[in-house]
Design a protein around this motif. Sequence first.
Motif, PDB file in Angstrom:
ATOM      1  N   VAL A 154       0.859  -1.190   0.000  1.00  0.00           N
ATOM      2  CA  VAL A 154       0.000   0.000   0.000  1.00  0.00           C
ATOM      3  C   VAL A 154       0.892   1.235   0.000  1.00  0.00           C
ATOM      4  O   VAL A 154       1.673   1.436   0.927  1.00  0.00           O
ATOM      5  CB  VAL A 154      -0.958   0.000   1.208  1.00  0.00           C
ATOM      6  N   ALA A 172     -10.597  -3.566   1.741  1.00  0.00           N
ATOM      7  CA  ALA A 172      -9.688  -3.308   0.608  1.00  0.00           C
ATOM      8  C   ALA A 172     -10.504  -3.307  -0.666  1.00  0.00           C
ATOM      9  O   ALA A 172     -11.637  -3.798  -0.692  1.00  0.00           O
ATOM     10  CB  ALA A 172      -8.586  -4.355   0.538  1.00  0.00           C
ATOM     11  N   THR A 205     -11.378  -0.645  -3.991  1.00  0.00           N
ATOM     12  CA  THR A 205     -12.068   0.644  -3.965  1.00  0.00           C
ATOM     13  C   THR A 205     -12.671   0.956  -5.323  1.00  0.00           C
ATOM     14  O   THR A 205     -12.042   0.729  -6.359  1.00  0.00           O
ATOM     15  CB  THR A 205     -11.057   1.771  -3.621  1.00  0.00           C
ATOM     16  N   GLU A 253      -7.086  -8.777  -3.882  1.00  0.00           N
ATOM     17  CA  GLU A 253      -6.469  -7.836  -2.944  1.00  0.00           C
ATOM     18  C   GLU A 253      -7.117  -7.955  -1.555  1.00  0.00           C
ATOM     19  O   GLU A 253      -6.452  -8.000  -0.532  1.00  0.00           O
ATOM     20  CB  GLU A 253      -6.745  -6.430  -3.493  1.00  0.00           C
ATOM     21  N   HIS A 308     -15.995   0.117  -0.716  1.00  0.00           N
ATOM     22  CA  HIS A 308     -14.924  -0.868  -0.556  1.00  0.00           C
ATOM     23  C   HIS A 308     -15.510  -2.258  -0.350  1.00  0.00           C
ATOM     24  O   HIS A 308     -16.664  -2.405   0.063  1.00  0.00           O
ATOM     25  CB  HIS A 308     -14.102  -0.567   0.699  1.00  0.00           C
ATOM     26  N   ALA A 310      -4.193  -4.060   4.584  1.00  0.00           N
ATOM     27  CA  ALA A 310      -4.984  -2.945   4.069  1.00  0.00           C
ATOM     28  C   ALA A 310      -4.171  -1.655   4.049  1.00  0.00           C
ATOM     29  O   ALA A 310      -4.448  -0.738   3.280  1.00  0.00           O
ATOM     30  CB  ALA A 310      -6.251  -2.757   4.898  1.00  0.00           C
ATOM     31  N   PHE A 346      -0.775   8.625  10.110  1.00  0.00           N
ATOM     32  CA  PHE A 346      -1.567   8.192   8.952  1.00  0.00           C
ATOM     33  C   PHE A 346      -1.542   6.660   8.856  1.00  0.00           C
ATOM     34  O   PHE A 346      -0.478   6.042   8.906  1.00  0.00           O
ATOM     35  CB  PHE A 346      -1.031   8.784   7.638  1.00  0.00           C
ATOM     36  N   ILE A 375      -6.927   6.533   8.507  1.00  0.00           N
ATOM     37  CA  ILE A 375      -6.891   6.982   7.104  1.00  0.00           C
ATOM     38  C   ILE A 375      -7.944   8.081   6.888  1.00  0.00           C
ATOM     39  O   ILE A 375      -8.607   8.481   7.836  1.00  0.00           O
ATOM     40  CB  ILE A 375      -7.108   5.805   6.109  1.00  0.00           C
ATOM     41  N   ALA A 408      -3.192   9.894   1.574  1.00  0.00           N
ATOM     42  CA  ALA A 408      -4.072   8.819   1.110  1.00  0.00           C
ATOM     43  C   ALA A 408      -3.229   7.789   0.398  1.00  0.00           C
ATOM     44  O   ALA A 408      -2.215   8.126  -0.231  1.00  0.00           O
ATOM     45  CB  ALA A 408      -5.150   9.358   0.179  1.00  0.00           C
ATOM     46  N   GLY A 409      -3.660   6.539   0.505  1.00  0.00           N
ATOM     47  CA  GLY A 409      -2.898   5.451  -0.103  1.00  0.00           C
ATOM     48  C   GLY A 409      -3.787   4.538  -0.918  1.00  0.00           C
ATOM     49  O   GLY A 409      -5.011   4.636  -0.886  1.00  0.00           O
ATOM     50  N   ALA A 410      -3.132   3.639  -1.661  1.00  0.00           N
ATOM     51  CA  ALA A 410      -3.862   2.663  -2.457  1.00  0.00           C
ATOM     52  C   ALA A 410      -3.060   1.368  -2.489  1.00  0.00           C
ATOM     53  O   ALA A 410      -1.818   1.400  -2.457  1.00  0.00           O
ATOM     54  CB  ALA A 410      -4.056   3.198  -3.878  1.00  0.00           C
ATOM     55  N   GLU A 426      -7.175   7.138  -7.620  1.00  0.00           N
ATOM     56  CA  GLU A 426      -7.842   6.564  -6.440  1.00  0.00           C
ATOM     57  C   GLU A 426      -7.444   7.327  -5.170  1.00  0.00           C
ATOM     58  O   GLU A 426      -8.292   7.627  -4.321  1.00  0.00           O
ATOM     59  CB  GLU A 426      -7.483   5.078  -6.300  1.00  0.00           C
ATOM     60  N   LYS A 468      -9.727   9.660  -2.494  1.00  0.00           N
ATOM     61  CA  LYS A 468      -9.728   9.475  -1.035  1.00  0.00           C
ATOM     62  C   LYS A 468      -9.414  10.780  -0.287  1.00  0.00           C
ATOM     63  O   LYS A 468      -9.705  10.897   0.897  1.00  0.00           O
ATOM     64  CB  LYS A 468      -8.737   8.377  -0.648  1.00  0.00           C
TER      65      LYS A 468
HETATM   66  C1  LIG Z   1      -4.841   3.477   2.254  1.00  0.00           C
HETATM   67  C2  LIG Z   1      -6.108   3.881   2.215  1.00  0.00           C
HETATM   68  O1  LIG Z   1      -7.174   3.047   2.123  1.00  0.00           O
HETATM   69  C3  LIG Z   1      -7.003   1.648   2.187  1.00  0.00           C
HETATM   70  C4  LIG Z   1      -6.786   1.062   0.854  1.00  0.00           C
HETATM   71  C5  LIG Z   1      -7.826   0.604   0.071  1.00  0.00           C
HETATM   72  C6  LIG Z   1      -7.587   0.143  -1.345  1.00  0.00           C
HETATM   73  O2  LIG Z   1      -6.434   0.010  -1.747  1.00  0.00           O
HETATM   74  O3  LIG Z   1      -8.538  -0.074  -2.098  1.00  0.00           O
HETATM   75  C7  LIG Z   1      -9.123   0.551   0.595  1.00  0.00           C
HETATM   76  C8  LIG Z   1      -9.371   0.855   1.885  1.00  0.00           C
HETATM   77  C9  LIG Z   1      -8.283   1.117   2.828  1.00  0.00           C
HETATM   78  O4  LIG Z   1      -7.943  -0.046   3.516  1.00  0.00           O
HETATM   79  C10 LIG Z   1      -6.453   5.334   2.326  1.00  0.00           C
HETATM   80  O5  LIG Z   1      -7.624   5.685   2.377  1.00  0.00           O
HETATM   81  O6  LIG Z   1      -5.526   6.156   2.385  1.00  0.00           O
END
Ligand SMILES: C=C(O[C@@H]1C=C(C(=O)O)C=C[C@H]1O)C(=O)O
Length: 439
Positions: free
Chosen positions: A193, A256, A258, A284, A319, A346, A370, A389, A403-405, A419, A423
Amino acid sequence: MSLQTRVIALNESPQLAQLIALGQQSDPYFAYETPEQDFCLFGFSSCQTWWPIAFGNEVGRLQDWTTKLKQQFQTDITGYDRGLGPQLLGGLPFAATAKQQSRWGIFRHGYFFLPRFLITKRDKKWWLTVTAPLAEDLAKLAEDFLHRLQTIEPLVTAENQVLNETALYAEQWQQGVRDTVARIQRSDLDKVVLARPLVIEMAQSIQAAGLWQQLRQRQPATYHICLQAQGQAFVSATPERLLKFEPNQFATAAVAGTVRRGKNAAEDEQLGQALLADPKNRGEQAFVVATISQNLEQLGLQVSHPAQPQLLRNPNVQHLFTPITARGLDKVTPLTVLAALHPTPALGGVPRRAALAQIAHVEPEARGLFGAPIGYLGLNELGEFAVGIRSVLLQGQQATLFAGAGIVAASQAENEFKETALKFEPIRECLKKRLDSED
Ligand SMILES: C=C(O[C@@H]1C=C(C(=O)O)C=C[C@H]1O)C(=O)O
């Protein structure tokens, strides 16, 4: 120092606007609300604080602090219900980090405090817990605090506007995603992530308690959390639970995958069903379920969860989500379970160690709070932590959103960039909205 505590049932419900106004003035301050909005905590001022100045073994050191605190109470403090009596309020860092650049100040290695005044809403009733050194008069402290709360003027939202917005490391991050995909394709790394920051400069200092309130109104079905100390604050509207400790079991969740929300009910349903049927996202999310289950089973806990994921819907995104419960808590302490679970795939990846190394390699900055555990833990061992998050670090006029993905073998850098942009939206909109709502 010896400590004492008293729990008082309140006959009159405090006004939320007054809790927020008092929160804005308090240092430290913590506000916490569950997605169901049936449980709230508001902590004001501290009896004691914990914020390590060096990194490493944060969970172990927090455990030691908790043990020491318990010994400072002359009376039994373990018999209270959830959210009543002495509570530790705050968060641990995403990861122990020595070398990365950090903007997190005193939150860098985690921050918790034991509040002097704690307002709890549970089962539609309100309570005040006062905790103080033995020499102080608890009845008088409670009386003065309630008087202050009842007489404070509601928060006046200061006029503010966005000056500029910078997506930091945008190019570098997308290159990092591509490198990570290549690494996943040629090694036994399955998922990483990756997160990135967005910095928003405002004309005036940002009021953390006010932003918390706005998020609560605009995005009701998530946790709403605010941790404020020494002039900075962390605010999160996270949909994701890390752990809830109940008397004989605890609950966690695997989130997980999105996709955005639809423009109407039919499109929304179609997007949701497509997410449920999509092999990349299902794969995922299945990593997350399997890893959480394994980590818990290794502690000797009995784990159960439904076979298929459901949809978890927030205003901007939906999600895949699987609730997970585990029994056998008598074998372990809450913080041991937390250390075993965090970071889940996640927010970290699979396998964990290699994923964390890749995160440290790609991301120039420490994640601080974060994606980290944030919540409360009572000295009665009942508590709940969310995953920090959909969050923002506030420092004066500056807001840093992260924010991450989840990156897997089939990920594309541009899509992951979009993505993460999606977020950012709830908090970004709130900061911008302040501008519109001034008229
Ligand atoms: C890392 C984040 O979200 C996470 C990553 C997700 C994904 O990759 O689809 C979904 C929900 C969260 O577990 C974030 O919101 O910054």
